[in-house]
Design a protein around this motif. Structure first.
Motif, PDB file in Angstrom:
ATOM      1  N   LEU A  40       0.834  -1.194   0.000  1.00 56.82           N
ATOM      2  CA  LEU A  40       0.000   0.000   0.000  1.00 56.82           C
ATOM      3  C   LEU A  40       0.866   1.239   0.000  1.00 56.82           C
ATOM      4  O   LEU A  40       1.941   1.281   0.613  1.00 56.82           O
ATOM      5  CB  LEU A  40      -0.905   0.004   1.231  1.00 56.82           C
ATOM      6  N   GLU A  41       0.381   2.264  -0.688  1.00 56.22           N
ATOM      7  CA  GLU A  41       1.066   3.559  -0.740  1.00 56.22           C
ATOM      8  C   GLU A  41       0.093   4.651  -0.325  1.00 56.22           C
ATOM      9  O   GLU A  41      -1.114   4.567  -0.603  1.00 56.22           O
ATOM     10  CB  GLU A  41       1.559   3.850  -2.156  1.00 56.22           C
ATOM     11  N   ALA A  42       0.614   5.656   0.342  1.00 59.50           N
ATOM     12  CA  ALA A  42      -0.219   6.797   0.718  1.00 59.50           C
ATOM     13  C   ALA A  42      -0.857   7.384  -0.539  1.00 59.50           C
ATOM     14  O   ALA A  42      -0.178   7.596  -1.549  1.00 59.50           O
ATOM     15  CB  ALA A  42       0.609   7.845   1.435  1.00 59.50           C
ATOM     16  N   GLY A  43      -2.161   7.626  -0.492  1.00 57.20           N
ATOM     17  CA  GLY A  43      -2.881   8.167  -1.635  1.00 57.20           C
ATOM     18  C   GLY A  43      -3.675   7.141  -2.405  1.00 57.20           C
ATOM     19  O   GLY A  43      -4.515   7.508  -3.235  1.00 57.20           O
ATOM     20  N   MET A  44      -3.428   5.841  -2.157  1.00 57.68           N
ATOM     21  CA  MET A  44      -4.299   4.825  -2.753  1.00 57.68           C
ATOM     22  C   MET A  44      -5.677   4.912  -2.103  1.00 57.68           C
ATOM     23  O   MET A  44      -5.800   5.290  -0.931  1.00 57.68           O
ATOM     24  CB  MET A  44      -3.726   3.426  -2.530  1.00 57.68           C
ATOM     25  N   THR A  45      -6.701   4.549  -2.829  1.00 58.66           N
ATOM     26  CA  THR A  45      -8.069   4.615  -2.302  1.00 58.66           C
ATOM     27  C   THR A  45      -8.774   3.285  -2.524  1.00 58.66           C
ATOM     28  O   THR A  45      -8.648   2.673  -3.594  1.00 58.66           O
ATOM     29  CB  THR A  45      -8.865   5.753  -2.957  1.00 58.66           C
ATOM     30  N   PHE A  46      -9.535   2.865  -1.516  1.00 60.98           N
ATOM     31  CA  PHE A  46     -10.194   1.564  -1.533  1.00 60.98           C
ATOM     32  C   PHE A  46     -11.542   1.643  -0.834  1.00 60.98           C
ATOM     33  O   PHE A  46     -11.787   2.531  -0.018  1.00 60.98           O
ATOM     34  CB  PHE A  46      -9.357   0.513  -0.780  1.00 60.98           C
ATOM     35  N   SER A  47     -12.363   0.628  -1.102  1.00 58.88           N
ATOM     36  CA  SER A  47     -13.511   0.366  -0.233  1.00 58.88           C
ATOM     37  C   SER A  47     -13.041  -0.479   0.939  1.00 58.88           C
ATOM     38  O   SER A  47     -12.047  -1.202   0.845  1.00 58.88           O
ATOM     39  CB  SER A  47     -14.618  -0.381  -0.992  1.00 58.88           C
ATOM     40  N   ASP A  48     -13.745  -0.365   2.060  1.00 56.90           N
ATOM     41  CA  ASP A  48     -13.516  -1.206   3.242  1.00 56.90           C
ATOM     42  C   ASP A  48     -14.885  -1.777   3.577  1.00 56.90           C
ATOM     43  O   ASP A  48     -15.723  -1.080   4.148  1.00 56.90           O
ATOM     44  CB  ASP A  48     -12.951  -0.358   4.387  1.00 56.90           C
ATOM     45  N   GLU A  49     -15.135  -3.053   3.199  1.00 63.06           N
ATOM     46  CA  GLU A  49     -16.509  -3.558   3.210  1.00 63.06           C
ATOM     47  C   GLU A  49     -16.627  -5.019   3.652  1.00 63.06           C
ATOM     48  O   GLU A  49     -17.051  -5.875   2.876  1.00 63.06           O
ATOM     49  CB  GLU A  49     -17.149  -3.382   1.838  1.00 63.06           C
ATOM     50  N   PRO A  50     -16.309  -5.298   4.891  1.00 61.88           N
ATOM     51  CA  PRO A  50     -16.551  -6.662   5.369  1.00 61.88           C
ATOM     52  C   PRO A  50     -18.039  -6.951   5.476  1.00 61.88           C
ATOM     53  O   PRO A  50     -18.867  -6.033   5.552  1.00 61.88           O
ATOM     54  CB  PRO A  50     -15.896  -6.661   6.758  1.00 61.88           C
ATOM     55  N   GLY A  51     -18.382  -8.233   5.480  1.00 55.87           N
ATOM     56  CA  GLY A  51     -19.781  -8.621   5.611  1.00 55.87           C
ATOM     57  C   GLY A  51     -19.921 -10.012   6.188  1.00 55.87           C
ATOM     58  O   GLY A  51     -18.989 -10.822   6.128  1.00 55.87           O
ATOM     59  N   ILE A  52     -21.057 -10.280   6.748  1.00 56.47           N
ATOM     60  CA  ILE A  52     -21.440 -11.620   7.189  1.00 56.47           C
ATOM     61  C   ILE A  52     -22.802 -11.915   6.575  1.00 56.47           C
ATOM     62  O   ILE A  52     -23.750 -11.139   6.742  1.00 56.47           O
ATOM     63  CB  ILE A  52     -21.519 -11.722   8.725  1.00 56.47           C
ATOM     64  N   TYR A  53     -22.899 -13.043   5.856  1.00 55.95           N
ATOM     65  CA  TYR A  53     -24.110 -13.387   5.119  1.00 55.95           C
ATOM     66  C   TYR A  53     -24.573 -14.773   5.570  1.00 55.95           C
ATOM     67  O   TYR A  53     -23.885 -15.770   5.345  1.00 55.95           O
ATOM     68  CB  TYR A  53     -23.837 -13.362   3.613  1.00 55.95           C
ATOM     69  N   ILE A  54     -25.713 -14.825   6.220  1.00 55.98           N
ATOM     70  CA  ILE A  54     -26.246 -16.064   6.782  1.00 55.98           C
ATOM     71  C   ILE A  54     -27.428 -16.495   5.923  1.00 55.98           C
ATOM     72  O   ILE A  54     -28.519 -15.892   5.997  1.00 55.98           O
ATOM     73  CB  ILE A  54     -26.680 -15.866   8.244  1.00 55.98           C
ATOM     74  N   PRO A  55     -27.256 -17.512   5.090  1.00 55.55           N
ATOM     75  CA  PRO A  55     -28.325 -17.916   4.166  1.00 55.55           C
ATOM     76  C   PRO A  55     -29.623 -18.202   4.894  1.00 55.55           C
ATOM     77  O   PRO A  55     -29.661 -18.860   5.932  1.00 55.55           O
ATOM     78  CB  PRO A  55     -27.755 -19.179   3.507  1.00 55.55           C
ATOM     79  N   GLY A  56     -30.716 -17.673   4.336  1.00 48.09           N
ATOM     80  CA  GLY A  56     -32.028 -17.888   4.901  1.00 48.09           C
ATOM     81  C   GLY A  56     -32.388 -16.979   6.060  1.00 48.09           C
ATOM     82  O   GLY A  56     -33.550 -16.941   6.490  1.00 48.09           O
ATOM     83  N   GLU A  57     -31.410 -16.218   6.570  1.00 52.18           N
ATOM     84  CA  GLU A  57     -31.666 -15.303   7.684  1.00 52.18           C
ATOM     85  C   GLU A  57     -31.500 -13.851   7.240  1.00 52.18           C
ATOM     86  O   GLU A  57     -32.468 -13.153   6.976  1.00 52.18           O
ATOM     87  CB  GLU A  57     -30.738 -15.608   8.853  1.00 52.18           C
ATOM     88  N   PHE A  58     -30.265 -13.406   7.133  1.00 49.33           N
ATOM     89  CA  PHE A  58     -29.998 -12.020   6.745  1.00 49.33           C
ATOM     90  C   PHE A  58     -28.509 -11.870   6.465  1.00 49.33           C
ATOM     91  O   PHE A  58     -27.696 -12.751   6.772  1.00 49.33           O
ATOM     92  CB  PHE A  58     -30.436 -11.036   7.839  1.00 49.33           C
ATOM     93  N   GLY A  59     -28.169 -10.733   5.908  1.00 44.56           N
ATOM     94  CA  GLY A  59     -26.771 -10.371   5.700  1.00 44.56           C
ATOM     95  C   GLY A  59     -26.514  -8.977   6.236  1.00 44.56           C
ATOM     96  O   GLY A  59     -27.406  -8.121   6.232  1.00 44.56           O
ATOM     97  N   ILE A  60     -25.291  -8.763   6.698  1.00 47.43           N
ATOM     98  CA  ILE A  60     -24.856  -7.453   7.172  1.00 47.43           C
ATOM     99  C   ILE A  60     -23.590  -7.070   6.416  1.00 47.43           C
ATOM    100  O   ILE A  60     -22.628  -7.848   6.383  1.00 47.43           O
ATOM    101  CB  ILE A  60     -24.536  -7.462   8.686  1.00 47.43           C
TER     102      ILE A  60
END
Length: 406
Positions: free
Chosen positions: A358-378
């Motif tokens: 990584l270098e200063a000035g790079m840009t990214f999304s930060d998007e962890p998730g938990i997906y539980i089939p049949g219930e819900f996802g966050i």
């Protein structure tokens, strides 16, 4: 994790424009943006020439798309007819255009005045070869930008067989991966607009509304803020499908509500996901939401200059696995982030196996998730710029599942 334009359109196409619900008139925000200047484009072109020389490339070849826009400001779609820029390491750029499109091309071309046109029965590739020959490039290497269609690259290869065709990534991706302060400013503004549009739209949540209705309100709020944008909307068990579903959806009390979308400001994209609930969250919903927030914070801390891209993914994944939602991709089914700039998804990626530093000035999304089939996802997603001390989020972390806005 904004889905592609066609997928998003499939979810919103029948939504009628709707005025966003609000307590007070919405003030436009997009007019705060400062356009990219001619001097900035010239600086980008000079950087590309330097990288071409370092990579041993004599020229690069670009067709319509984000890289052409990045270097020249030209906005041009891709069709079966070739419009292209030949950009040599030495000398002025030149353009190949359908003859009947020359007027439209000249409206946008601001760098170089060599525009060669072809009639419908003629070969644009012969013109490309003539441009290279006129610049003394009859052998050597020409880099093809990654989104150029195979048919176009193949046509150039056949018209100039003495040239070696290779990737332009060492130039185009390298130029684009570290953003200037102005680019970061535009990205920050675009993300702030999208977050504000969500805040406006979510005031309208009610039992029985469809995902199309809520998506329409997100689009309307973006428009009121001065930008064109939209979102993927998922309710209840469908939120466990990270990129959505074509199934009809109606909101019920207690359902998870996941909104993922963005907009474009002066060519720069936003990408934000917020997850909340209609009514009071269950203990399980709250628990999972809080785990994902901790994972996002861990990734943010690891996103410092000098660390490897894969370190950021590992930091978030460890939090989720240690909380019982592992191993690996079992419930956290995708990488933790992607590059973002003039494309919503661009190189490089925060994923296992990517040892790019990584270098200063790079840009990214930060998007962890938990997906539980049949219930819900966050999923919680914000975009960030890399600094010496970690990632700097453009919009800050969401405070809680009940209050997803700062």
């Amino acid at each position: 994790m904004k889905v592609g334009a066609l997928s998003a359109l499939a979810l919103t196409v029948d939504a009628k424009p709707a005025a966003a619900d609000q307590d007070a008139p919405v003030k436009p925000m997009a007019n705060q943006a400062r356009p990219i200047t001619r001097e900035e484009y010239l600086q980008r072109q000079e950087m590309a020439r330097r990288y071409m020389r370092e990579a041993g490339l004599d020229a690069i070849f670009l067709t319509g798309g984000s890289s052409l826009h990045y270097f020249t400001g030209i906005q041009w779609g891709v069709s079966e007819r070739l419009f292209a820029m030949v950009f040599p390491a030495q000398g002025e750029p030149a353009y190949v255009s359908p003859a009947f499109e020359k007027g439209r091309a000249l409206e946008q071309i601001k760098f170089g005045n060599d525009v060669r046109t072809w009639e419908e029965h003629e070969s644009p590739y012969a013109l490309t070869a003539s441009i290279l020959k006129d610049r003394g490039i009859t052998a050597g290497k020409i880099g093809i930008e990654e989104t150029v269609r195979f048919a176009f690259a193949d046509g150039v290869a056949k018209a100039a067989p003495a040239l070696a065709i290779t990737s332009a990534d060492p130039v185009t991706a390298r130029c684009r991966r570290v953003k200037s302060a102005h680019e970061v400013e535009l990205l920050r503004l675009a993300n702030q607009i999208t977050l504000k549009s969500y805040e406006i739209a979510l005031k309208s949540l009610r039992e029985g509304m469809t995902h199309h209705e809520l998506a329409g309100k997100v689009a309307a709020a973006h428009q009121q803020l001065g930008a064109s944008g939209g979102a993927l909307v998922l309710f209840g068990p469908n939120s466990a499908l990270p990129h959505g579903t074509v199934a009809p959806q109606k909101l019920r009390e207690g359902d998870i509500v996941l909104i993922d979308g963005g907009c474009r400001v002066e060519g720069y994209e936003s990408d934000i996901t917020r997850t909340t609930v209609l009514g009071k969250p269950s203990d399980r919903q709250r628990q999972v939401w809080d785990i994902v927030k901790r994972a996002q914070a861990a990734a943010l801390k690891a996103a410092k200059s000098g660390n490897a891209c894969e370190d950021v993914d590992a930091a978030a994944r460890k939090v989720i696995s240690d909380a019982g939602f592992g191993p690996d991709y079992k419930y956290f089914t995708h990488r933790v982030g992607h590059g973002i700039g003039v494309d919503g998804h661009e190189w490089t990626y925060l994923v296992r196996g990517n040892k790019t530093r990584l270098e200063a000035g790079m840009t990214f999304s930060d998007e962890p998730g938990i997906y539980i089939p049949g219930e819900f996802g966050i999923r919680l997603e914000d975009c960030m710029v890399i600094t010496e001390n970690g990632g700097d989020l453009f919009t800050g972390q969401a405070p809680s599942i009940e209050n997803p806005f700062n």
